[in-house]
Scaffold this motif. Sequence first.
Motif, PDB file in Angstrom:
ATOM      1  N   LEU A   1       0.841  -1.211   0.000  1.00 41.28           N
ATOM      2  CA  LEU A   1       0.000   0.000   0.000  1.00 41.28           C
ATOM      3  C   LEU A   1       0.868   1.251   0.000  1.00 41.28           C
ATOM      4  O   LEU A   1       0.586   2.221  -0.713  1.00 41.28           O
ATOM      5  CB  LEU A   1      -0.930  -0.014   1.208  1.00 41.28           C
ATOM      6  N   ILE A   2       1.954   1.227   0.772  1.00 39.12           N
ATOM      7  CA  ILE A   2       2.860   2.383   0.786  1.00 39.12           C
ATOM      8  C   ILE A   2       3.439   2.609  -0.610  1.00 39.12           C
ATOM      9  O   ILE A   2       3.472   3.729  -1.118  1.00 39.12           O
ATOM     10  CB  ILE A   2       4.012   2.151   1.794  1.00 39.12           C
ATOM     11  N   LEU A   3       3.830   1.514  -1.233  1.00 33.95           N
ATOM     12  CA  LEU A   3       4.414   1.618  -2.577  1.00 33.95           C
ATOM     13  C   LEU A   3       3.446   2.254  -3.572  1.00 33.95           C
ATOM     14  O   LEU A   3       3.795   3.162  -4.307  1.00 33.95           O
ATOM     15  CB  LEU A   3       4.770   0.221  -3.090  1.00 33.95           C
ATOM     16  N   PHE A   4       2.226   1.716  -3.541  1.00 31.47           N
ATOM     17  CA  PHE A   4       1.252   2.172  -4.530  1.00 31.47           C
ATOM     18  C   PHE A   4       0.934   3.656  -4.354  1.00 31.47           C
ATOM     19  O   PHE A   4       0.480   4.315  -5.280  1.00 31.47           O
ATOM     20  CB  PHE A   4      -0.039   1.344  -4.436  1.00 31.47           C
ATOM     21  N   ALA A   5       1.185   4.150  -3.163  1.00 34.39           N
ATOM     22  CA  ALA A   5       0.887   5.555  -2.911  1.00 34.39           C
ATOM     23  C   ALA A   5       2.007   6.480  -3.379  1.00 34.39           C
ATOM     24  O   ALA A   5       1.868   7.698  -3.362  1.00 34.39           O
ATOM     25  CB  ALA A   5       0.625   5.772  -1.417  1.00 34.39           C
TER      26      ALA A   5
ATOM     27  N   ALA B   1      11.582  -2.377  -0.330  1.00 33.93           N
ATOM     28  CA  ALA B   1      12.344  -2.935  -1.448  1.00 33.93           C
ATOM     29  C   ALA B   1      11.950  -4.394  -1.689  1.00 33.93           C
ATOM     30  O   ALA B   1      11.859  -4.842  -2.830  1.00 33.93           O
ATOM     31  CB  ALA B   1      13.839  -2.830  -1.177  1.00 33.93           C
ATOM     32  N   SER B   2      11.701  -5.127  -0.594  1.00 30.68           N
ATOM     33  CA  SER B   2      11.293  -6.523  -0.731  1.00 30.68           C
ATOM     34  C   SER B   2       9.954  -6.626  -1.438  1.00 30.68           C
ATOM     35  O   SER B   2       9.772  -7.469  -2.319  1.00 30.68           O
ATOM     36  CB  SER B   2      11.163  -7.190   0.636  1.00 30.68           C
ATOM     37  N   ALA B   3       9.027  -5.793  -1.037  1.00 24.40           N
ATOM     38  CA  ALA B   3       7.710  -5.830  -1.673  1.00 24.40           C
ATOM     39  C   ALA B   3       7.839  -5.571  -3.171  1.00 24.40           C
ATOM     40  O   ALA B   3       7.233  -6.258  -3.996  1.00 24.40           O
ATOM     41  CB  ALA B   3       6.787  -4.803  -1.023  1.00 24.40           C
TER      42      ALA B   3
ATOM     43  N   PRO C   1       4.344   8.164  -6.118  1.00 25.04           N
ATOM     44  CA  PRO C   1       4.419   8.445  -7.553  1.00 25.04           C
ATOM     45  C   PRO C   1       5.683   7.859  -8.174  1.00 25.04           C
ATOM     46  O   PRO C   1       5.657   7.390  -9.304  1.00 25.04           O
ATOM     47  CB  PRO C   1       4.443   9.970  -7.632  1.00 25.04           C
ATOM     48  N   LEU C   2       6.782   7.870  -7.414  1.00 27.48           N
ATOM     49  CA  LEU C   2       8.045   7.393  -7.975  1.00 27.48           C
ATOM     50  C   LEU C   2       7.954   5.920  -8.378  1.00 27.48           C
ATOM     51  O   LEU C   2       8.538   5.491  -9.361  1.00 27.48           O
ATOM     52  CB  LEU C   2       9.177   7.597  -6.955  1.00 27.48           C
ATOM     53  N   PHE C   3       7.195   5.140  -7.574  1.00 24.14           N
ATOM     54  CA  PHE C   3       7.011   3.724  -7.905  1.00 24.14           C
ATOM     55  C   PHE C   3       6.374   3.586  -9.281  1.00 24.14           C
ATOM     56  O   PHE C   3       6.818   2.810 -10.122  1.00 24.14           O
ATOM     57  CB  PHE C   3       6.142   3.054  -6.841  1.00 24.14           C
ATOM     58  N   TRP C   4       5.314   4.371  -9.491  1.00 26.79           N
ATOM     59  CA  TRP C   4       4.610   4.299 -10.779  1.00 26.79           C
ATOM     60  C   TRP C   4       5.488   4.817 -11.905  1.00 26.79           C
ATOM     61  O   TRP C   4       5.484   4.283 -13.011  1.00 26.79           O
ATOM     62  CB  TRP C   4       3.287   5.079 -10.703  1.00 26.79           C
ATOM     63  N   GLN C   5       6.280   5.849 -11.583  1.00 23.60           N
ATOM     64  CA  GLN C   5       7.170   6.388 -12.620  1.00 23.60           C
ATOM     65  C   GLN C   5       8.225   5.348 -13.018  1.00 23.60           C
ATOM     66  O   GLN C   5       8.511   5.164 -14.206  1.00 23.60           O
ATOM     67  CB  GLN C   5       7.849   7.667 -12.122  1.00 23.60           C
ATOM     68  N   ALA C   6       8.766   4.665 -12.012  1.00 20.46           N
ATOM     69  CA  ALA C   6       9.783   3.651 -12.300  1.00 20.46           C
ATOM     70  C   ALA C   6       9.188   2.512 -13.116  1.00 20.46           C
ATOM     71  O   ALA C   6       9.809   2.005 -14.057  1.00 20.46           O
ATOM     72  CB  ALA C   6      10.371   3.115 -11.000  1.00 20.46           C
ATOM     73  N   LEU C   7       7.969   2.137 -12.763  1.00 18.62           N
ATOM     74  CA  LEU C   7       7.286   1.082 -13.504  1.00 18.62           C
ATOM     75  C   LEU C   7       7.115   1.507 -14.961  1.00 18.62           C
ATOM     76  O   LEU C   7       7.394   0.742 -15.899  1.00 18.62           O
ATOM     77  CB  LEU C   7       5.923   0.814 -12.870  1.00 18.62           C
ATOM     78  N   PHE C   8       6.699   2.767 -15.138  1.00 17.70           N
ATOM     79  CA  PHE C   8       6.513   3.284 -16.487  1.00 17.70           C
ATOM     80  C   PHE C   8       7.845   3.286 -17.247  1.00 17.70           C
ATOM     81  O   PHE C   8       7.913   2.873 -18.407  1.00 17.70           O
ATOM     82  CB  PHE C   8       5.933   4.701 -16.427  1.00 17.70           C
ATOM     83  N   THR C   9       8.907   3.738 -16.564  1.00 16.37           N
ATOM     84  CA  THR C   9      10.225   3.774 -17.210  1.00 16.37           C
ATOM     85  C   THR C   9      10.660   2.372 -17.640  1.00 16.37           C
ATOM     86  O   THR C   9      11.163   2.169 -18.743  1.00 16.37           O
ATOM     87  CB  THR C   9      11.261   4.371 -16.248  1.00 16.37           C
ATOM     88  N   SER C  10      10.434   1.394 -16.764  1.00 17.53           N
ATOM     89  CA  SER C  10      10.801   0.015 -17.100  1.00 17.53           C
ATOM     90  C   SER C  10      10.047  -0.452 -18.326  1.00 17.53           C
ATOM     91  O   SER C  10      10.618  -1.068 -19.237  1.00 17.53           O
ATOM     92  CB  SER C  10      10.480  -0.927 -15.932  1.00 17.53           C
ATOM     93  N   LEU C  11       8.745  -0.194 -18.344  1.00 15.43           N
ATOM     94  CA  LEU C  11       7.924  -0.649 -19.460  1.00 15.43           C
ATOM     95  C   LEU C  11       8.313   0.076 -20.750  1.00 15.43           C
ATOM     96  O   LEU C  11       8.356  -0.527 -21.820  1.00 15.43           O
ATOM     97  CB  LEU C  11       6.436  -0.436 -19.145  1.00 15.43           C
TER      98      LEU C  11
END
Lengths: 270, 310, 386
Positions: free
Chosen positions: B67-71, B281-283, B73-83
């Motif tokens: 839940l912390i991750l999903f909140a 990081a584990s999550a 923005p950087l997580f989503w940005q990194a996901l987008f960058t990876s994709l």
Amino acid sequence: MAKWGITAARILVAVAFVAPVYWILVIATGVRGSAYSLPPVFLPAFHFHALWTVLTQTHWLRYLANSVLITSVTIVCVLISSALAGYALAEVRMPGKQMFFYLIIGVMMLPAQALLVPQYVVMFHLHLLNTYAGLIVPFVANTSGIFLFRQYFMKLPASYREIARIENVGTWTYIRRVAVPLARPAVATVTLLTFISSWNQFQWPLIMTNSTAIDPIELALTHYMQTYQANWRELSSAALLAILPIVIVFLFTQKHIVAAVAGGDQGSKE
Amino acid sequence: MAIAIERPRSVLRNRLEPILGFGLLLPSMLVFLVFFYAPAAFLAYISFFHWNIFTSQSQFIGLGNFLILFAQPLFWQALFTSLYFAAVMVPAATLLSLGLALLLREGIRSRRGGVLRSMVFLPHVTPVVATSIIWIWLFDPQFGLLNSILGFFHLPQPGWLASTHWAMPAVIIYSLWHSLGLYTVLFLGALATLPRSVLEAAQVDGAKRWYLFRRVILPLVSPVTFFVVVLATINTLQSFSQIYALTGGPHGGAGGPAFATTTDSLLVYQTAFLYQHFSLASAMSLMLFILILGLALMQKWVADRFVFYR
Amino acid sequence: MDVVNFRGVTKQYGAQSALRGVSFDVNQGEFLVIVGPSGCGKSTVLRIIAGLEHPTAGLVQFGGQNATALSPGDRNVGMVFQNYALYPHLTVSENLAFGLNAVRTPKPKVRERVKEVAKLLELEDMLAKKPGQLSGGQKQRVALGRALVRQPVIFLMDEPLSNLDAVLREKMRMDLRRLHEQTGTATVYVTHDQVEAMTMADRILVMQQGEIHQIGTPDEVYHEPATLFVARFFGSPPMNAIDVRVRHRDGGWVVVSPNHGERAVITHAGAHGQEWERLAGDSGHWLGFRPEFIHMGRAEGVQFSVTVTDVETLGPRSHVHALWGDDPLVFILEHGQSAPERGATVWLTAPNSSLHWFDEENRRVRSLKKIGYVHAVPEAAALINS
């Protein structure tokens, strides 16, 4: 005419791939400021001043020695562990062999990036952080090594093993004196593959060490990228030292390496 | 005549054989279990805890880490960058290596053909950080060779690694340079099974080339194409070293500029080893793990069903 | 004490039986040849003796002692494999010494043994060579030497000559036999080649489909084959075998084929009337007689009127193929005898002394007193060989 064009295209493409590696030599041995000259310089000048600076004024020999130590110990260990496990899979009748088979293949499929955090925890609890052992032990077993040896051992005639049993030759002696010497191509392939992967290690030592004393050369380079900011001659000279062993080995064994890497998991196919 | 049986010492040898087998497998198994399987199992566990590795204090928080991750923005940005990385890298790598293989295929058995192949392959075995150094220089906006060439042709000269827009393409160019050799060799292996007569017949008649490509070459290389696509996806999603080296040098912190090249792998690294948020990081790792393992299983499945090379 | 005893040995591979209740002994100092077609179980016997395989049931004794607990290394056997199993990366002398070194034999002793064996087998000039540099015959001798250096209690040889050419094979047969006489070590020799069996063996053990058909001297298996299989396995061309009934007709005895109704007359049967009486009846028999003992023309014995279908000229003699009704027959004409034309009808006589009778289960009719028996025909072996 078209044929001539194709030949030219092939050579051009091949040269383009090698050019960046060549440029390291050009810049490392160029005159001061040649990296900034326009139009660019295309021939190495063989000024080894920068290289000398790197070798004498820094711990570069130490890093080189670290890399050599880590790589050579890893190679020897991988050869031993792979030959033994490959022999067990090829020759020994035992229950649960299928399970071991899957365990060995399975390791190859675990995503390395996702395991670093728990691996760090394991390394921490085993007191392996910041040690040479920590840079070696996790890599002394290797799936493709095991399967390569297995494949070669299975090709040996059954009568070799049988005459050894009749002559009361022990398993260990047989592996050491007969099976491994006859699997020389596997020894060569495993050595080359391990050399490349071990020498090129970067992320693992980056995470698992924080003392420059045991850093391998690849990792040390990143420290120098900050120190030698935009001093391209020194930086390239340092990079040259990291690349040279790989390129030299590649020059002599390119055919073998290409075949080994492309067919690296050949043995895993039943 | 008495038969000389000095020591019937190996009465048990048959029963000992499995034990011998286990002994031979032990070194490898121990390494695999301790450094790979145990961490894999441990990963699932710590993802659901708030965890301090140094004190080993832990507290179950369920999906809290996620839940912390999903909140963030950087997580989503990194996901987008990876994709984004994968979306460009995978098709480019596949098509370019197929093209390279077709270009190099002829005379590959000859000495010169072999040398050309080895030249294309060479970058794949070079150390990433060392070769990144020269690419940083090639990408240099002012003095780099790349921009000199672009300038010569009066083309726009981007800022490459210094620019948020062009940093990722620079990483992709380096990655292509470093990995195309491998994929090309895989394709060459598949093409090697092509009968010579088919190719010779097709060369006489230029109009037949497209037909040959569609009806003969494509079906022949399609299993290996799938293999390359999956392999390239896995490798791209696990890219770390080249991004770290290319962006962590003179231009500042790795993953920059302004997180433009922060992929999932980099974010995991920074979260765990720079900011010590091991649970978060584990999550993240667990999600990466499931994604990549799925791809790897798919790859294995394909590899088992088709024989591509040699 | 025997070297090896097999008592009711059975070997199963899954559902398949390789051996079914095999019993025999290997005597001290004998040269025992196990012969049979491929897949008959002969190699399995050898591998069980060596300890490389374990019987599914039955008892194997080694020097009078139960061998179940003995590993191959404990049995002190010397084995020669068909492919020689020489280690290609070691020199000849290293190959010879390998087994001795592995069990920590003192160095001087190893050297001495290797030297002895090298001399015996004339390997002295090639001690430093690798197996790859040797000819087939030389490799064969090295393989022998490797078995010999260990001074085994028994030699086991698995088709050791089958990779050699014909000329060399003939020479090696004699060399092996001579070596056997020098060492006096019991030898079990497996082959599918009847000639090797005949020329080398003290005793021959004939196997088919996991069972022993006969154990006996070369003379015995040739002249008194225990089964139709053994009868037809030895001899070239093989023994003629015809499905027949014996009948009393017109005051004399005849042999009738149930298949095509032809009859063959028996002349001078009177002296053996009782024996013919016993064979007569409704049950069928196989009548066997070797091609080499048939005469053209009519004489004492069983007389057939046959049609010649083919004549093969081999130089010193000819093989004539003919039909008696539907039954094919072969007979041999020695050099100098004029061969009949193809299609000609000729009379043949199988002398009473050459006849073999087998019952419906293909077993030799033993109740029958031999109507006639050619004792120890000296040329017999020579005949088969050529």
